[in-house]
Design a protein around this motif. Structure first.
Motif, PDB file in Angstrom:
ATOM      1  N   PRO A  64       0.882  -1.262  -0.188  1.00  0.00           N
ATOM      2  CA  PRO A  64       0.001  -0.010  -0.075  1.00  0.00           C
ATOM      3  C   PRO A  64       0.826   1.331  -0.075  1.00  0.00           C
ATOM      4  O   PRO A  64       2.007   1.200   0.808  1.00  0.00           O
ATOM      5  N   LEU A  77      -3.950   8.919  -6.990  1.00  0.00           N
ATOM      6  CA  LEU A  77      -4.674   8.049  -6.109  1.00  0.00           C
ATOM      7  C   LEU A  77      -5.923   7.692  -7.139  1.00  0.00           C
ATOM      8  O   LEU A  77      -6.751   8.759  -7.319  1.00  0.00           O
ATOM      9  N   ARG A  79      -9.760   5.609  -7.184  1.00  0.00           N
ATOM     10  CA  ARG A  79     -10.633   4.582  -6.506  1.00  0.00           C
ATOM     11  C   ARG A  79     -11.194   3.599  -7.421  1.00  0.00           C
ATOM     12  O   ARG A  79     -11.344   3.844  -8.621  1.00  0.00           O
ATOM     13  N   MET A  80     -11.733   2.712  -6.809  1.00  0.00           N
ATOM     14  CA  MET A  80     -12.506   1.389  -7.485  1.00  0.00           C
ATOM     15  C   MET A  80     -11.663   1.255  -8.973  1.00  0.00           C
ATOM     16  O   MET A  80     -12.412   1.114  -9.811  1.00  0.00           O
ATOM     17  N   ASP A  82     -10.787  -1.427 -10.170  1.00  0.00           N
ATOM     18  CA  ASP A  82     -10.917  -2.709 -10.926  1.00  0.00           C
ATOM     19  C   ASP A  82     -12.342  -2.469 -11.481  1.00  0.00           C
ATOM     20  O   ASP A  82     -13.028  -3.586 -11.813  1.00  0.00           O
ATOM     21  N   GLY A  96      -3.350  -2.469  -2.141  1.00  0.00           N
ATOM     22  CA  GLY A  96      -3.434  -3.507  -0.891  1.00  0.00           C
ATOM     23  C   GLY A  96      -4.080  -4.790  -1.390  1.00  0.00           C
ATOM     24  O   GLY A  96      -4.292  -4.726  -2.548  1.00  0.00           O
ATOM     25  N   PRO A  97      -4.394  -5.706  -0.495  1.00  0.00           N
ATOM     26  CA  PRO A  97      -4.909  -6.919  -0.875  1.00  0.00           C
ATOM     27  C   PRO A  97      -6.150  -6.934  -1.594  1.00  0.00           C
ATOM     28  O   PRO A  97      -6.401  -7.524  -2.534  1.00  0.00           O
ATOM     29  N   PRO A  98      -7.264  -5.924  -1.223  1.00  0.00           N
ATOM     30  CA  PRO A  98      -8.382  -5.643  -2.217  1.00  0.00           C
ATOM     31  C   PRO A  98      -8.321  -5.135  -3.604  1.00  0.00           C
ATOM     32  O   PRO A  98      -9.284  -5.458  -4.419  1.00  0.00           O
ATOM     33  N   ASN A 100      -8.823  -2.332  -4.929  1.00  0.00           N
ATOM     34  CA  ASN A 100      -9.835  -1.717  -5.351  1.00  0.00           C
ATOM     35  C   ASN A 100      -9.483  -0.195  -5.236  1.00  0.00           C
ATOM     36  O   ASN A 100     -10.406   0.791  -5.536  1.00  0.00           O
ATOM     37  N   VAL A 101      -8.499   0.028  -4.391  1.00  0.00           N
ATOM     38  CA  VAL A 101      -7.964   1.500  -4.525  1.00  0.00           C
ATOM     39  C   VAL A 101      -6.301   1.268  -4.760  1.00  0.00           C
ATOM     40  O   VAL A 101      -5.748   0.614  -4.271  1.00  0.00           O
TER      41      VAL A 101
ATOM     42  N   ARG B  27      -4.056   1.116   6.976  1.00  0.00           N
ATOM     43  CA  ARG B  27      -2.631   0.942   6.354  1.00  0.00           C
ATOM     44  C   ARG B  27      -2.534   0.050   5.133  1.00  0.00           C
ATOM     45  O   ARG B  27      -1.785   0.393   4.302  1.00  0.00           O
ATOM     46  N   TYR B  28      -3.230  -1.206   5.253  1.00  0.00           N
ATOM     47  CA  TYR B  28      -3.243  -1.934   4.016  1.00  0.00           C
ATOM     48  C   TYR B  28      -3.566  -1.521   2.662  1.00  0.00           C
ATOM     49  O   TYR B  28      -3.375  -2.105   1.783  1.00  0.00           O
ATOM     50  N   VAL B  29      -4.634  -0.331   2.945  1.00  0.00           N
ATOM     51  CA  VAL B  29      -5.241   0.212   1.482  1.00  0.00           C
ATOM     52  C   VAL B  29      -4.684   1.583   1.205  1.00  0.00           C
ATOM     53  O   VAL B  29      -5.169   2.111   0.439  1.00  0.00           O
ATOM     54  N   GLY B  30      -3.559   1.835   1.962  1.00  0.00           N
ATOM     55  CA  GLY B  30      -3.049   3.264   1.432  1.00  0.00           C
ATOM     56  C   GLY B  30      -3.516   4.388   1.792  1.00  0.00           C
ATOM     57  O   GLY B  30      -3.473   5.348   1.345  1.00  0.00           O
ATOM     58  N   GLY B 144     -12.460   1.381  -1.341  1.00  0.00           N
ATOM     59  CA  GLY B 144     -12.739   1.716  -3.005  1.00  0.00           C
ATOM     60  C   GLY B 144     -13.472   2.651  -3.243  1.00  0.00           C
ATOM     61  O   GLY B 144     -13.526   3.403  -4.456  1.00  0.00           O
TER      62      GLY B 144
END
Lengths: 360, 220
Positions: A64, A77, A79-80, A82, A96-98, A100-101, B27-30, B144
C-alpha cells in the motif's frame, strides 16, 4: 411513488451490482497474496471486456502506498480501480489486498528492462509481491512474482482472456495445479499440508480441504469475475466446489456453471494407528461421489458436474478406479477424472519417465 | 474477557479496539495516515453493517449532519488513544463547517508497537478476532470509495441519506431502540436477489454494499 433514493436501492439496481461484482469478498479467508493476485486478474479482465487495447505494461505491487513516499512522489490516487474504466496500462500501481484503490505512476515510457529497474532500484520495491500485466500479448498475460521482481526467476504465468466457463476449462486449470503443486511434495504449506506421513502413505485427515483450497485459489485467477465457492451446503449434503458467475447469454442473473465433487483416495487413514482403507471402501466412495456430483448438479441447477479424485494410494491404478461406475456416470452425465499425488519426488519422477516411455 | 466486554459498561473498550482495527486496516489500503473524516466514516459503516455479521452496534444513534457522520464520543476515544500513545496524530487544524461550527481536522495512524500489543491480547479470543476481521473487511470494501467518496458517505449510505430523516434529526440504526437500519437491510437484500442456491457470505454482503455505494457516486 418512486424517488431517486428508492430507485437507486431498488432490486433492479442491486441485482446489477451483484452480477457485475460477482465474487467480491468471497476470498476473505485467503492469504493476502492470493487476494492480490485475484484482484489484479479481475482488473485486467475488466479492461479486456471493455475492449481496451494497449501496448503498455502495467505493474502491480502488493505494498500500500505511503501518503508521503520520497522515492515515489506525486502518485495519482484512483478509487475502485478494478471497475474496468480506470486506465491501468502503462503505470506502476501500489495496492493493498483488495486491489480496489491504488496509487500509480507512469511507466509507459519504459521498456521491460526499464520497468524492472524502476521498480527495483528507483522505487525500492523489488522484494514485494508483484504482478506484471501485459495486454499486448494474445491472450493477455499476467506474470506473478511472489518474491518480487528482484527474484524474477520465480514467476507464475497466467493467461487472461474472455472465455466461457465450462468443465473443460475448469479441469484444465486443475491439471495445471496438479502438475505444479499437488503431484509431488514440496509445495508451500500456506494452504495446508497433504501428507501427515508420506513414508507410510498417510494423508492428513482433511486432505480434501487442502486440495480444495489450492483449487479455489487457482480457479480464481483465470475466472476472476466468477465466484469459486467451496463447501456449499444444500439438501443433498455439502458440495465441494461450485463455480458461479454472470449468465453470459441471458444478462442480469447469476448461474451455476460447474460443480465438482472432490474425493481423496487413500491407502491408509491418518492417525497413529494408520488403519488400512479397504478396496471395498474405495469402490463405495467413488460410487457415492458420482451420486453426489449428480445430485448437487440437479439441486444447484448447474450446467456441468464432475467427480474429481485425487489418488494418494501407494499404487496408482489410473482410470481403472472408475470401471465400476463408468456406465452410471455416463448415464448421469458426470465427468470422471483422477490425478495421482505421489508421496515423494522419486516416485513422481519414475512415473513421469514411465509415462514418457509408454507414449513413445 | 468476552463476557465482560459484552456489558455496556465496557463498550468504550470495544470502541477503542474498533478504532485501532480501523486504523490498522487503513494501512493495508494506502489510506494511512487517515484523515479524521475517513476514520469517522469507517466507524459509521462498521456500525451500520454490524448486523450483517451478527455483531452488536456500538453507536446506534447518530445526529444527521449535512454530508457525513461525526461521532463526538468516537472523537473523544481517538483523542484518548493519542494521549495514551496508541495512535499518532499529525496535520492538526480546525476547519469551519457549513453552519459555522468548527471541527478538528487531523490525520491519524496507529502506533505499530501499541498495535502489536493490542492484537496479541485480543486475537486469542474468537469473538474479538471475528470483530477485527469484520472491521478489516468494512475498511477494505469502503476503501474503494476513495477519500472523496468517504467524505460524502452520508450522501451515499442507505440509512444516513434516507430523505425521511432531516439534517439535525437522529438516525437510529439500533434495533433495541426501535431503529430501522436501512444499510443492513440493503446489504441483506443482495442475498435475496441471487439464486436461492447461492448463499452469500457476510463478507460478500459488505463488499457488494460498498460497490453499490460506489455506483451511487455517479448519481449523487
Amino acid at each position: 411513488m418512486s424517488s431517486p433514493y428508492t430507485e437507486s436501492f431498488g432490486s433492479n439496481n442491486l441485482l446489477k451490482t451483484a452480477v457485475a461484482h460477482c465474487g467480491v469478498g468471497d476470498d476473505v479467508t485467503q492469504p493476502f497474496r492470493d487476494r492480490f493476485l485475484r484482484g489484479v486478474a479481475r482488473l485486467a479482465k475488466k479492461r479486456l471486456v471493455k475492449g481496451i487495447e494497449s501496448d503498455s505494461l502495467a505493474v502491480f505491487v502488493l505494498r500500500p502506498p505511503d501518503r508521503e513516499d520520497p522515492d515515489l512522489p506525486n502518485g495519482r490516487l484512483d478509487r475502485m480501480i478494478d471497475n474496468g474504466r480506470t486506465p491501468a496500462e502503462g503505470r506502476l500501481w501500489l495496492v493493498g489486498p483488495p486491489v480496489n484503490v491504488g496509487k500509480s505512476w507512469p511507466i509507459h515510457h519504459l521498456d521491460e528492462n526499464g520497468v524492472f529497474d524502476f521498480v527495483i532500484d528507483t522505487a525500492g520495491l523489488g522484494s514485494e509481491p508483484a504482478v506484471l500485466y501485459d495486454p499486448k500479448l494474445q491472450p493477455a498475460e499476467l506474470r506473478y512474482y511472489p518474491n518480487g521482481l528482484s527474484q524474477a526467476e520465480t514467476c507464475e504465468v497466467a493467461a487472461i482472456e474472455i472465455r466461457q466457463v465450462d468443465l473443460n476449462a475448469v479441469l484444465g486449470v486443475i491439471d495445471q495445479v496438479h502438475k505444479k503443486i499437488l503431484a509431488a511434495p514440496g509445495a508451500p504449506e500456506s494452504l495446508g499440508k497433504l501428507w501427515s506421513d508420506p513414508d507410510k502413505f498417510q494423508p492428513v485427515e482433511r486432505a480434501e480441504l487442502t486440495v480444495q483450497a489450492h483449487l479455489k485459489t487457482a480457479l480464481s485467477v483465470p475466472f476472476p469475475d466468477f465466484s469459486v465457492r467451496t463447501e456449499q451446503i444444500d439438501i443433498p449434503g455439502r458440495l465441494d466446489i461450485e463455480v458461479v458467475g454472470p449468465d453470459m447469454l441471458h444478462g442480469q442473473r447469476l448461474i451455476s456453471y460447474v460443480v465438482l465433487e472432490l474425493k481423496i483416495l487413500r491407502s491408509y487413514r491418518s492417525g497413529a494407528r494408520a488403519t488400512a482403507v479397504s478396496p471395498g471402501e474405495i469402490v463405495t466412495w467413488i460410487s457415492e461421489g458420482v451420486d453426489q456430483a449428480y445430485s448437487y448438479r440437479v439441486a444447484r441447477g448447474s450446467l456441468e458436474s464432475a467427480l474429481c479424485c485425487f489418488d494418494m494410494r501407494k499404487t496408482f491404478s489410473g482410470r481403472a478406479c472408475f470401471d465400476h461406475v463408468a456406465d452410471k456416470a455416463a448415464h448421469l452425465d458426470v465427468r470422471l477424472e483422477v490425478w495421482h499425488l505421489f508421496a515423494n519426488l522419486k516416485a513422481y519422477r519414475e512415473h513421469q519417465v514411465a509415462e514418457a516411455l509408454r507414449r513413445d | 474477557m468476552s463476557t465482560r466486554l459484552a456489558t455496556s459498561g465496557l463498550r468504550w473498550i470495544e470502541r477503542r479496539v474498533r478504532l485501532v482495527a480501523i486504523l490498522d486496516a487503513l494501512r493495508y489500503v494506502g489510506l494511512s495516515p487517515a484523515n479524521v473524516i475517513t476514520v469517522h466514516a469507517m466507524a459509521y459503516l462498521a456500525d451500520a453493517l454490524a448486523p450483517v455479521w451478527d455483531l452488536p452496534i456500538l453507536d446506534g444513534q447518530v445526529l444527521k449532519r449535512p454530508q457525513r457522520p461525526f461521532f463526538p464520543m468516537l472523537q473523544a476515544d481517538l483523542d484518548r488513544l493519542v494521549g495514551q500513545g496508541a495512535v499518532r496524530v499529525s496535520n492538526v487544524a480546525y476547519v469551519e463547517e457549513p453552519g459555522g461550527q468548527l471541527r478538528i481536522d487531523a490525520d491519524y495512524a496507529v502506533n505499530p508497537e501499541a498495535l502489536s500489543r493490542i492484537v496479541e491480547t485480543i486475537m486469542p479470543f474468537d469473538e474479538q478476532a471475528r470483530k477485527w476481521t469484520f472491521v478489516r473487511e468494512v475498511v477494505f470494501a469502503a476503501a474503494g470509495l476513495g477519500p472523496e467518496g468517504l467524505n460524502y458517505v452520508g450522501l451515499l449510505d442507505a440509512a444516513y441519506s434516507n430523505p425521511v430523516i432531516d439534517t439535525g434529526e437522529v438516525i437510529d440504526i439500533a434495533p433495541e431502540t426501535g431503529g430501522e437500519n436501512a444499510t443492513a437491510e440493503v446489504a441483506h437484500r443482495f442475498s435475496r436477489l441471487v439464486p436461492q442456491t447461492m448463499t452469500l457470505s457476510s463478507a460478500e454482503l459488505v463488499h457488494l454494499y460498498a460497490r453499490h455505494l460506489y455506483s451511487r457516486m455517479q448519481v449523487v
